[in-house]
Design a protein around this motif. Structure first.
Motif, PDB file in Angstrom:
ATOM      1  N   GLN A  11       4.688   0.446  -0.267  1.00 11.29           N
ATOM      2  CA  GLN A  11       3.417   1.432  -0.035  1.00 11.29           C
ATOM      3  C   GLN A  11       3.780   2.451   0.244  1.00 11.29           C
ATOM      4  O   GLN A  11       3.188   3.502   0.140  1.00 11.29           O
ATOM      5  N   SER A  14       4.648   4.623  -2.551  1.00 13.75           N
ATOM      6  CA  SER A  14       3.401   5.012  -3.187  1.00 13.75           C
ATOM      7  C   SER A  14       2.808   6.242  -2.558  1.00 13.75           C
ATOM      8  O   SER A  14       2.363   7.146  -3.154  1.00 13.75           O
ATOM      9  N   LEU A  15       2.602   6.140  -1.175  1.00 10.84           N
ATOM     10  CA  LEU A  15       2.123   7.116  -0.416  1.00 10.84           C
ATOM     11  C   LEU A  15       2.848   8.487  -0.406  1.00 10.84           C
ATOM     12  O   LEU A  15       2.120   9.504  -0.710  1.00 10.84           O
ATOM     13  N   ILE A  18       2.137  10.111  -3.750  1.00 14.34           N
ATOM     14  CA  ILE A  18       0.782  10.768  -3.712  1.00 14.34           C
ATOM     15  C   ILE A  18       0.891  12.166  -3.121  1.00 14.34           C
ATOM     16  O   ILE A  18       0.547  12.952  -3.578  1.00 14.34           O
ATOM     17  N   ARG A  56      -5.185   7.102  -6.606  1.00 16.08           N
ATOM     18  CA  ARG A  56      -4.042   6.130  -6.452  1.00 16.08           C
ATOM     19  C   ARG A  56      -4.004   5.880  -4.821  1.00 16.08           C
ATOM     20  O   ARG A  56      -3.566   4.694  -4.648  1.00 16.08           O
ATOM     21  N   THR A  57      -4.583   6.506  -4.087  1.00 10.49           N
ATOM     22  CA  THR A  57      -4.690   6.149  -2.769  1.00 10.49           C
ATOM     23  C   THR A  57      -5.648   4.903  -2.466  1.00 10.49           C
ATOM     24  O   THR A  57      -5.148   4.197  -1.832  1.00 10.49           O
ATOM     25  N   ARG A  58      -6.607   4.816  -3.279  1.00 11.75           N
ATOM     26  CA  ARG A  58      -7.513   3.518  -3.311  1.00 11.75           C
ATOM     27  C   ARG A  58      -6.809   2.455  -3.893  1.00 11.75           C
ATOM     28  O   ARG A  58      -6.679   1.359  -3.474  1.00 11.75           O
ATOM     29  N   GLU A  61      -4.514   1.367  -1.083  1.00 14.31           N
ATOM     30  CA  GLU A  61      -5.327   0.505  -0.106  1.00 14.31           C
ATOM     31  C   GLU A  61      -5.639  -0.870  -0.682  1.00 14.31           C
ATOM     32  O   GLU A  61      -5.396  -1.811   0.207  1.00 14.31           O
TER      33      GLU A  61
END
Length: 150
Positions: A11, A14-15, A18, A56-58, A61
């Motif tokens: 995670q 990924s963040l 982004i 990508r954030t969704r 999440e």
């Protein structure tokens, strides 16, 4: 709980990607703003990148929520397993206590029977001694008479 700790770096990665994407877009857009007047194409590209970052954030999440749900389900199963194991332990302890009580009761009964048998044996020995003494005392006069006459 180890599931969450293994997935946390994913995670974070990924963040981080982004944020890098947004930052690189911002840096690129800043250089474009300085280098040239902004065009509608630049704004459209920026909006597309913002939308991609938001998408990508969704997704991240949603993945985090799925992982959290799996962790909760796993914890619930572990709680159920622990509860079941505790019940089994209590049942085994109860059974062991019952078996021990029965064994102690049987041991006491066997000891009582052994004591009673020992008492009967002692009484029988006393009677045997009395019978032996009676025989010796009563028949000793018979065995003495022939030896005196001879």
């Amino acid at each position: 709980m180890t599931v969450a700790s293994h997935d946390a770096p994913k995670q974070t990665d990924s963040l981080t990607s982004i944020l890098r994407l947004v930052q690189s877009d911002a840096d690129a857009n800043a250089s474009l703003v300085v280098a040239s007047p902004s065009s509608s194409q630049d704004w459209a590209n920026l909006i597309d990148r913002v939308r991609a970052a938001a998408q990508r954030t969704r997704e991240v999440e949603a993945q985090a929520q799925e992982q959290e749900q799996r962790v909760h389900e796993l914890l619930e199963r572990v709680r159920d397993d622990v509860k079941l194991a505790s019940e089994r332990v209590r049942a085994a302890e109860t059974k062991a206590a019952n078996v021990q009580a029965q064994a102690e009761q049987r041991i006491r009964a066997a000891e009582e029977r052994a004591e009673a048998a020992e008492e009967r044996a002692r009484i029988a020995e006393d009677w045997l001694k009395q019978v032996h003494e009676a025989i010796v005392s009563e028949f000793s006069t018979l065995t003495e008479v022939p030896s005196k006459a001879a």
